[in-house]
Motif scaffolding. Structure first.
Motif, mmCIF file in Angstrom:
data_model
loop_
_atom_site.group_PDB
_atom_site.id
_atom_site.type_symbol
_atom_site.label_atom_id
_atom_site.label_comp_id
_atom_site.label_asym_id
_atom_site.label_seq_id
_atom_site.Cartn_x
_atom_site.Cartn_y
_atom_site.Cartn_z
ATOM 1 N N GLU A 239 0.855 -1.189 0.000
ATOM 2 C CA GLU A 239 0.000 0.000 0.000
ATOM 3 C C GLU A 239 0.891 1.239 0.000
ATOM 4 O O GLU A 239 2.053 1.181 0.406
ATOM 5 C CB GLU A 239 -0.883 -0.022 1.256
ATOM 6 N N ARG A 240 0.356 2.356 -0.424
ATOM 7 C CA ARG A 240 1.106 3.607 -0.372
ATOM 8 C C ARG A 240 1.401 3.973 1.085
ATOM 9 O O ARG A 240 0.534 3.863 1.952
ATOM 10 C CB ARG A 240 0.323 4.734 -1.042
ATOM 11 N N THR A 241 2.631 4.420 1.329
ATOM 12 C CA THR A 241 3.099 4.620 2.699
ATOM 13 C C THR A 241 2.266 5.630 3.459
ATOM 14 O O THR A 241 1.852 5.383 4.596
ATOM 15 C CB THR A 241 4.576 5.061 2.696
ATOM 16 N N ARG A 242 2.025 6.778 2.877
ATOM 17 C CA ARG A 242 1.331 7.816 3.646
ATOM 18 C C ARG A 242 -0.086 7.397 4.012
ATOM 19 O O ARG A 242 -0.536 7.651 5.130
ATOM 20 C CB ARG A 242 1.343 9.143 2.875
ATOM 21 N N GLU A 243 -0.787 6.737 3.076
ATOM 22 C CA GLU A 243 -2.150 6.309 3.371
ATOM 23 C C GLU A 243 -2.161 5.251 4.476
ATOM 24 O O GLU A 243 -3.013 5.283 5.373
ATOM 25 C CB GLU A 243 -2.829 5.772 2.112
ATOM 26 N N ALA A 244 -1.210 4.329 4.431
ATOM 27 C CA ALA A 244 -1.156 3.262 5.433
ATOM 28 C C ALA A 244 -0.878 3.831 6.827
ATOM 29 O O ALA A 244 -1.497 3.432 7.821
ATOM 30 C CB ALA A 244 -0.085 2.242 5.059
ATOM 31 N N LEU A 245 0.046 4.784 6.919
ATOM 32 C CA LEU A 245 0.396 5.354 8.221
ATOM 33 C C LEU A 245 -0.703 6.276 8.748
ATOM 34 O O LEU A 245 -0.968 6.303 9.957
ATOM 35 C CB LEU A 245 1.724 6.101 8.121
ATOM 36 N N ILE A 246 -1.331 7.026 7.884
ATOM 37 C CA ILE A 246 -2.439 7.887 8.327
ATOM 38 C C ILE A 246 -3.573 7.040 8.884
ATOM 39 O O ILE A 246 -4.164 7.358 9.923
ATOM 40 C CB ILE A 246 -2.922 8.787 7.171
ATOM 41 N N GLU A 247 -3.875 5.937 8.223
ATOM 42 C CA GLU A 247 -4.929 5.049 8.715
ATOM 43 C C GLU A 247 -4.531 4.433 10.057
ATOM 44 O O GLU A 247 -5.338 4.361 10.987
ATOM 45 C CB GLU A 247 -5.203 3.945 7.686
ATOM 46 N N ALA A 248 -3.273 4.006 10.191
ATOM 47 C CA ALA A 248 -2.805 3.406 11.447
ATOM 48 C C ALA A 248 -2.829 4.412 12.589
ATOM 49 O O ALA A 248 -3.004 4.044 13.749
ATOM 50 C CB ALA A 248 -1.404 2.848 11.270
ATOM 51 N N SER A 249 -2.662 5.698 12.261
ATOM 52 C CA SER A 249 -2.621 6.729 13.298
ATOM 53 C C SER A 249 -3.970 6.939 13.978
ATOM 54 O O SER A 249 -4.038 7.536 15.050
ATOM 55 C CB SER A 249 -2.141 8.058 12.701
ATOM 56 N N ARG A 250 -5.049 6.439 13.373
ATOM 57 C CA ARG A 250 -6.382 6.641 13.951
ATOM 58 C C ARG A 250 -6.508 6.019 15.339
ATOM 59 O O ARG A 250 -7.232 6.540 16.188
ATOM 60 C CB ARG A 250 -7.461 6.049 13.031
ATOM 61 N N SER A 251 -5.813 4.936 15.574
ATOM 62 C CA SER A 251 -5.923 4.247 16.865
ATOM 63 C C SER A 251 -4.619 4.291 17.648
ATOM 64 O O SER A 251 -4.445 3.542 18.609
ATOM 65 C CB SER A 251 -6.326 2.787 16.644
ATOM 66 N N ALA A 252 -3.688 5.174 17.255
ATOM 67 C CA ALA A 252 -2.370 5.224 17.895
ATOM 68 C C ALA A 252 -2.303 6.346 18.926
ATOM 69 O O ALA A 252 -3.045 7.325 18.857
ATOM 70 C CB ALA A 252 -1.288 5.438 16.847
ATOM 71 N N GLN A 253 -1.396 6.194 19.901
ATOM 72 C CA GLN A 253 -1.130 7.305 20.818
ATOM 73 C C GLN A 253 0.050 8.134 20.352
ATOM 74 O O GLN A 253 0.226 9.270 20.784
ATOM 75 C CB GLN A 253 -0.901 6.812 22.241
ATOM 76 N N LEU A 254 0.847 7.593 19.431
ATOM 77 C CA LEU A 254 1.977 8.330 18.873
ATOM 78 C C LEU A 254 2.408 7.656 17.583
ATOM 79 O O LEU A 254 2.431 6.424 17.494
ATOM 80 C CB LEU A 254 3.149 8.359 19.863
ATOM 81 N N LEU A 255 2.756 8.469 16.590
ATOM 82 C CA LEU A 255 3.286 7.982 15.322
ATOM 83 C C LEU A 255 4.717 8.491 15.195
ATOM 84 O O LEU A 255 4.974 9.690 15.332
ATOM 85 C CB LEU A 255 2.425 8.492 14.160
ATOM 86 N N VAL A 256 5.648 7.577 14.948
ATOM 87 C CA VAL A 256 7.070 7.925 14.869
ATOM 88 C C VAL A 256 7.587 7.623 13.468
ATOM 89 O O VAL A 256 7.397 6.523 12.950
ATOM 90 C CB VAL A 256 7.904 7.134 15.899
#
Length: 295
Positions: A239-256
């Motif tokens: 999957e495209r990186t930015r879309e995958a990380l933005i989606e994962a950030s929905r349930s995260a307390q921090l994105l690194v």
């Protein structure tokens, strides 16, 4: 005191949210907290004191002192055991905070300041500081999920290695699980050697996926042993990186993330994926530049 967290404040709601998160970070690290306001007005040669016709508590300098006092009070309410300092420093915000980052372990800023235009998702100070800061920069966006994981965006590049260590250390401090996420497409996967003009389509079925899975494991090698208490989930997605990380950030307390990935152009300080996350992630984003992470 075992370290220093710096937070930039300007009186905006975004910067006050940054103060609260910075105070929690300082508490977790056993570090001191420095609350800094960049005071630009002296350079503009405008009167700083109260107007002769106004109240004595008026004036630009008093306003700066008031917003700083409010931020300090907010920090002490969140983390009463943290040693909180404060300073009004003359200069433009990016210049002031970049200088502060030289002696800090972490700089925290809000995603937008008082000067932000309506509809602008992230302020120029946050983006530029993420590119130029001398230590990891944490940009506070939406309220994070209290129980969510630390999400680490991985691409396997050497520039991303400090981000891996930062994410594991944060997971340890917060006693949170770590989700190591690597997203790839046929367009950003490394070309196999020796060069084949028909690559990547000439590879056997599943070869690229297996290669990317190995890359993820190699990027995590050694960190599991260094941080044995961290529960790690690793995930590779086509999957495209930015879309995958933005989606994962929905349930995260921090994105690194690192500042630049393996597809970055030489000399570019902040990659397109990092910039996209600063604009659109659903949780705070920590950007760790290669060689700049100091724990």
């Amino acid at each position: 005191m075992s370290g220093l967290v710096v937070v930039g404040v300007d009186g905006s709601a975004s910067s006050l949210a940054a103060v609260e998160l910075a105070a929690r970070e300082a508490g977790l690290r056993g570090a001191g907290l420095s609350v800094v306001h960049a005071f630009v007005w002296p350079a503009m040669h405008v009167p700083l004191g109260p107007s002769p016709l106004g109240p004595p508590e008026g004036g630009i300098r008093n306003m700066a002192d008031h917003l700083l006092a409010e931020a300090v009070e907010r920090a002490r309410a969140v983390a009463p055991d943290v040693d909180v300092r404060h300073a009004v420093v003359t200069g433009e915000p990016l210049t002031v905070l970049e200088a502060q980052s030289r002696s800090a372990d972490l700089v925290v800023v809000g995603s937008r300041g008082m000067g932000g235009f309506v509809g602008l998702l992230v302020g120029s100070t946050a983006v530029h500081l993420a590119a130029h800061g001398r230590c990891p920069v944490l940009v506070v966006r939406e309220q994070p999920s209290a129980e969510g994981p630390i999400v680490l965006g991985l691409d396997g590049s050497p520039a991303g290695e400090p981000a891996v260590d930062f994410a594991f250390a944060e997971a340890t401090l917060r006693k949170a699980p770590l989700l190591a996420l690597h997203a790839w497409t046929t367009w950003n996967a490394p070309t196999p050697a020796p060069y084949d003009a028909s690559a990547p389509y000439a590879n056997p079925p599943g070869a690229l996926a297996g290669q990317e899975e190995r890359l993820l494991h190699e990027a995590l090698a050694g960190h599991r042993e260094k941080y044995p208490d961290v529960v790690v989930e690793h995930k590779t997605v086509h999957e495209r990186t930015r879309e995958a990380l933005i989606e994962a950030s929905r349930s995260a307390q921090l994105l690194v993330v690192g500042a630049r990935g393996r597809g970055g152009f030489a000399g570019l300080l902040l990659g397109s994926v990092s910039q996209a996350l600063l604009h659109h992630a659903h949780c705070p984003v920590a950007v760790v530049r290669g060689g700049d992470a100091r724990r």
